[in-house]
Enzyme design. Sequence first.
Site, PDB file in Angstrom:
ATOM      1  N   ASN A 155      53.838  36.361  51.787  1.00 47.40           N
ATOM      2  CA  ASN A 155      52.636  36.475  51.819  1.00 47.40           C
ATOM      3  C   ASN A 155      52.091  35.585  49.994  1.00 47.40           C
ATOM      4  OD1 ASN A 155      51.668  36.771  54.358  1.00 47.40           O
ATOM      5  ND2 ASN A 155      51.489  39.108  53.383  1.00 47.40           N
ATOM      6  N   SER A 163      49.990  41.421  46.872  1.00 50.54           N
ATOM      7  CA  SER A 163      49.384  42.455  46.216  1.00 50.54           C
ATOM      8  C   SER A 163      49.850  41.579  44.802  1.00 50.54           C
ATOM      9  CB  SER A 163      50.372  43.609  46.405  1.00 50.54           C
ATOM     10  OG  SER A 163      51.518  43.594  46.843  1.00 50.54           O
ATOM     11  N   HIS A 168      57.288  36.848  45.603  1.00 48.65           N
ATOM     12  CA  HIS A 168      58.219  37.724  46.385  1.00 48.65           C
ATOM     13  C   HIS A 168      57.842  37.484  47.961  1.00 48.65           C
ATOM     14  CE1 HIS A 168      54.228  39.044  46.015  1.00 48.65           C
ATOM     15  NE2 HIS A 168      54.425  40.142  47.280  1.00 48.65           N
TER      16      HIS A 168
HETATM   17  P1  H2U Z   1      52.945  41.718  49.513  1.00 48.16           P
HETATM   18  O1  H2U Z   1      52.479  41.326  47.955  1.00 48.16           O
HETATM   19  O2  H2U Z   1      53.035  40.801  50.344  1.00 48.16           O
HETATM   20  O3  H2U Z   1      51.905  42.616  50.448  1.00 48.16           O
HETATM   21  O4  H2U Z   1      54.411  42.505  49.561  1.00 48.16           O
HETATM   22  C1  H2U Z   1      53.732  43.927  48.473  1.00 48.16           C
HETATM   23  C2  H2U Z   1      54.511  45.014  49.330  1.00 48.16           C
HETATM   24  O5  H2U Z   1      55.160  45.578  48.370  1.00 48.16           O
HETATM   25  C3  H2U Z   1      53.774  45.515  49.802  1.00 48.16           C
HETATM   26  O6  H2U Z   1      53.927  45.439  51.215  1.00 48.16           O
HETATM   27  C4  H2U Z   1      55.134  47.428  48.891  1.00 48.16           C
HETATM   28  C5  H2U Z   1      54.014  46.890  49.414  1.00 48.16           C
HETATM   29  O7  H2U Z   1      54.019  47.907  50.229  1.00 48.16           O
HETATM   30  N1  H2U Z   1      55.548  47.802  47.096  1.00 48.16           N
HETATM   31  C6  H2U Z   1      56.438  48.561  47.082  1.00 48.16           C
HETATM   32  O8  H2U Z   1      57.296  49.157  47.919  1.00 48.16           O
HETATM   33  N2  H2U Z   1      55.602  49.609  45.741  1.00 48.16           N
HETATM   34  C7  H2U Z   1      55.604  48.895  44.443  1.00 48.16           C
HETATM   35  O9  H2U Z   1      55.494  49.919  43.842  1.00 48.16           O
HETATM   36  C8  H2U Z   1      53.618  48.254  45.028  1.00 48.16           C
HETATM   37  C9  H2U Z   1      53.940  47.841  46.447  1.00 48.16           C
END
Ligand code: H2U
Length: 349
Positions: A155, A163, A168
């Site tokens: 994404n 996010s 990534h």
């Molecule tokens: P997106 O930006 O596509 O949402 O992917 C980032 C992912 O990273 C998201 O699914 C994870 C979120 O759950 N995440 C972690 O596993 N650890 C973190 O500290 C923050 C975000």
Amino acid sequence: MTVGLTDPMLAEPHRRYNPLTREWVLVSTGRTKRPWLGRAEATARPTRPTFDPGCYLCPGNVRANGARNPAYEATFVFDNDFAALRASTPEWAFEDGLLRAEAEPGTCRVICFTPRHDLDLGHMTEVEARRVVDVWAEQSEELGRRYRWVQVFENRGELMGASNPHPHGQIWAESSIPREPAREDAAQRDHHARHGRNLLLDYAEQDGDGPRVVSATDDWLVIVPFWATWPFETLVVPRRPTARLADLDDVRRDGLAAVLTALVARYDDLFDIAFPYSMGWHQAPYVPGSTAHWQLHAHFYPPMLGATVRKFMVGYELMSEPQRDISAEEAAERLRGASVAAAAGSTGA
Ligand code: H2U
Ligand code: ZN
């Protein structure tokens, strides 16, 4: 009798068939006359630092769950701290009349493409992008030993729900074969049973030198498919039979790295914005049996119609069927005309 498609026919609202999902899309090209079209004033793209101490994906930083990232130098894969699927989920199935449910064990991982906070696929060198291709392939094979479906995706951009701007992607692996790949599996299987050939290779052969092509090499085709739904949707497909990412040899992986960086660079150049999209790979499910009917491919689904205008799949699209406003041919022409300089520049080419 087949009737040739003529411009006057295509200028009228019409429906196009997607043989991969066996769904139709309504194409209403008359709407291109709306005033938002055309290149908007260049909006300066925000520049990011190479390292952000507040970023939970940068090397050495602490993530939301308290774990510390290693000082990684290339790519870095970790289990999603907020996973939508869990390996520990016990299997069960429930059925009571119309009520049906089943447990879904799985695994969600996050892939950092590079330690560099400021990069993205469109600004990586081919060597850097090649590492991403390798990680996608390795991870798919590893997860494919335990799960039937492995979904690699990215994404990009806040608009698509990303996010964090750190480059990534994600991988979700699960026990069942979900809706989209299940449809594609059935369509490709039927086509193969009927014609003894691969559906997407037949498509590449039929449409691979026409007005919908964005770029083409001996090994790869990037095309706005005839049945594209999203305004600047593209399909990335290898030109030879290939079921999964791991089946790609060195040469085709290098070629793919080049094709992907160029495509993202084109997207960014189109409206001079960091073009948001969801992209993902569809590869043969990890189930026993022949994969001859499956052709590996990636879909890029960007939602933008212009620099600041987003295509919403809302009322009619949600209630009836998808609809698009510019023709696939026009989208392809504009993508062909966009510059790949960002990608080419990063390799010094
Ligand atoms: P997106 O930006 O596509 O949402 O992917 C980032 C992912 O990273 C998201 O699914 C994870 C979120 O759950 N995440 C972690 O596993 N650890 C973190 O500290 C923050 C975000
Ligand atoms: Zn970062």
